[in-house]
Design a protein around this motif. Structure first.
Motif, PDB file in Angstrom:
ATOM      1  N   GLU A  94       0.816  -1.215   0.000  1.00 35.05           N
ATOM      2  CA  GLU A  94       0.000   0.000   0.000  1.00 35.05           C
ATOM      3  C   GLU A  94       0.846   1.259   0.000  1.00 35.05           C
ATOM      4  O   GLU A  94       1.897   1.332   0.644  1.00 35.05           O
ATOM      5  N   SER A  95       0.349   2.240  -0.713  1.00 32.92           N
ATOM      6  CA  SER A  95       0.936   3.575  -0.665  1.00 32.92           C
ATOM      7  C   SER A  95       0.319   4.336   0.504  1.00 32.92           C
ATOM      8  O   SER A  95      -0.723   3.945   1.052  1.00 32.92           O
ATOM      9  N   ALA A  96       0.952   5.449   0.869  1.00 33.18           N
ATOM     10  CA  ALA A  96       0.401   6.294   1.921  1.00 33.18           C
ATOM     11  C   ALA A  96      -0.981   6.812   1.528  1.00 33.18           C
ATOM     12  O   ALA A  96      -1.877   6.926   2.370  1.00 33.18           O
ATOM     13  N   GLN A  97      -1.190   7.087   0.252  1.00 32.55           N
ATOM     14  CA  GLN A  97      -2.480   7.590  -0.209  1.00 32.55           C
ATOM     15  C   GLN A  97      -3.566   6.533  -0.076  1.00 32.55           C
ATOM     16  O   GLN A  97      -4.701   6.828   0.312  1.00 32.55           O
ATOM     17  N   GLN A  98      -3.237   5.282  -0.390  1.00 30.87           N
ATOM     18  CA  GLN A  98      -4.222   4.207  -0.264  1.00 30.87           C
ATOM     19  C   GLN A  98      -4.636   4.008   1.192  1.00 30.87           C
ATOM     20  O   GLN A  98      -5.814   3.808   1.492  1.00 30.87           O
ATOM     21  N   VAL A  99      -3.666   4.070   2.085  1.00 30.38           N
ATOM     22  CA  VAL A  99      -3.980   3.946   3.509  1.00 30.38           C
ATOM     23  C   VAL A  99      -4.830   5.126   3.964  1.00 30.38           C
ATOM     24  O   VAL A  99      -5.806   4.965   4.706  1.00 30.38           O
ATOM     25  N   THR A 100      -4.475   6.305   3.510  1.00 33.54           N
ATOM     26  CA  THR A 100      -5.248   7.506   3.848  1.00 33.54           C
ATOM     27  C   THR A 100      -6.706   7.344   3.440  1.00 33.54           C
ATOM     28  O   THR A 100      -7.628   7.640   4.218  1.00 33.54           O
ATOM     29  N   GLU A 101      -6.941   6.855   2.238  1.00 27.97           N
ATOM     30  CA  GLU A 101      -8.306   6.749   1.722  1.00 27.97           C
ATOM     31  C   GLU A 101      -9.145   5.769   2.532  1.00 27.97           C
ATOM     32  O   GLU A 101     -10.303   6.046   2.864  1.00 27.97           O
ATOM     33  N   ARG A 102      -8.566   4.616   2.893  1.00 25.74           N
ATOM     34  CA  ARG A 102      -9.386   3.658   3.640  1.00 25.74           C
ATOM     35  C   ARG A 102      -9.625   4.123   5.069  1.00 25.74           C
ATOM     36  O   ARG A 102     -10.706   3.894   5.639  1.00 25.74           O
ATOM     37  N   LEU A 103      -8.664   4.816   5.660  1.00 25.09           N
ATOM     38  CA  LEU A 103      -8.873   5.314   7.010  1.00 25.09           C
ATOM     39  C   LEU A 103      -9.857   6.485   7.023  1.00 25.09           C
ATOM     40  O   LEU A 103     -10.677   6.605   7.945  1.00 25.09           O
ATOM     41  N   ASP A 104      -9.800   7.323   6.019  1.00 26.37           N
ATOM     42  CA  ASP A 104     -10.758   8.432   5.943  1.00 26.37           C
ATOM     43  C   ASP A 104     -12.184   7.909   5.798  1.00 26.37           C
ATOM     44  O   ASP A 104     -13.132   8.479   6.357  1.00 26.37           O
ATOM     45  N   ASN A 105     -12.349   6.817   5.060  1.00 25.95           N
ATOM     46  CA  ASN A 105     -13.672   6.205   4.940  1.00 25.95           C
ATOM     47  C   ASN A 105     -14.157   5.692   6.297  1.00 25.95           C
ATOM     48  O   ASN A 105     -15.337   5.836   6.651  1.00 25.95           O
TER      49      ASN A 105
END
Length: 234
Positions: free
Chosen positions: A143-154
């Protein structure tokens, strides 16, 4: 002024799983299913005995929902933390097992220690100008930092949907995330509205509990507790 420690303001508890053999020696453990060590079991059991139960910091009757990682080390931690209360919580459909709070997917770095990751990247000609930083560079084939960001923001959005109607203590709306060291620290960054690459040194011991909430009962003013008083059990 109303105290920020008012327990009627919804809180988000972060529960890290106990020690594993890989975590003990610093191996990056994402998708690999690994059991807790006996010490890990003791860590979580002790935390549960002191902090979980009626009238304690984490009161099962005040929980609106639990999100738990699918990995065995997190599932075991959930059972140990809540003991006999977990059956009631499951029957009330308050427990969700989800990849949304699974550990960061380390891809090619799974099972490696940090020095091995850095050496491997150096051989590939990466990180010429700066050392590898997971918060910025993510993981090859993971995972990229952006992918992790997106799932946590959800996930944060889901949590706030539960807590928004309860900011003035209309009903208990605490939640708890039972998961892993890296993803819980990443969650804390996003709760505080920091980007992944923002430097924010954090530590979280195996079996530990962290606490996030809101200042001034404002759904848009997310914060963390630097320290929190422990209620005395009657």
């Amino acid at each position: 002024m109303m105290s920020d420690l008012d327990a009627s303001t919804p809180r988000v508890f972060l529960a890290r799983h106990g020690e594993t053999e890989w975590a003990k020696i610093g191996r990056y453990t994402g998708t690999t299913d690994i059991e807790l060590t006996p010490i890990g079991v003791e860590q979580v059991s002790s935390t549960g005995a002191h902090l979980v139960g009626p009238g304690r910091l984490i009161d099962p009757s005040r929980l609106a929902h639990i999100w738990v990682s699918p990995r065995k080390r997190a599932q075991t931690t959930l059972e140990l933390l809540f003991g006999s209360h977990i059956d009631t919580l499951r029957k009330a459909e308050k427990v969700t097992t989800t990849e949304d709070i699974a550990e960061w997917n380390y891809g090619e770095y799974e099972g490696l220690v940090e020095s091995e990751i850095r050496e491997g990247r150096k051989r590939k000609g990466l990180d010429v100008h700066s050392a590898w930083n997971i918060w910025q560079d993510g993981c090859e084939c993971g995972e990229s930092a952006q992918q992790v960001t997106e799932r946590l923001d959800n996930l944060i959005s889901d949590i706030q949907e539960i807590q928004r109607p309860c900011m003035d203590g209309e009903k208990p709306a605490d939640v708890i995330l039972v998961a892993h060291g890296h993803i819980l620290r990443a969650f804390a960054k996003r709760w505080l509205k920091y980007s992944m690459e923002t430097p924010l040194p954090m530590m979280m011991s195996p079996g530990a509990i962290g606490v996030l909430s809101y200042r001034h009962r404002d759904i848009n003013d997310r914060a963390f507790f630097l320290g929190i008083s422990i209620p005395s059990k009657e």
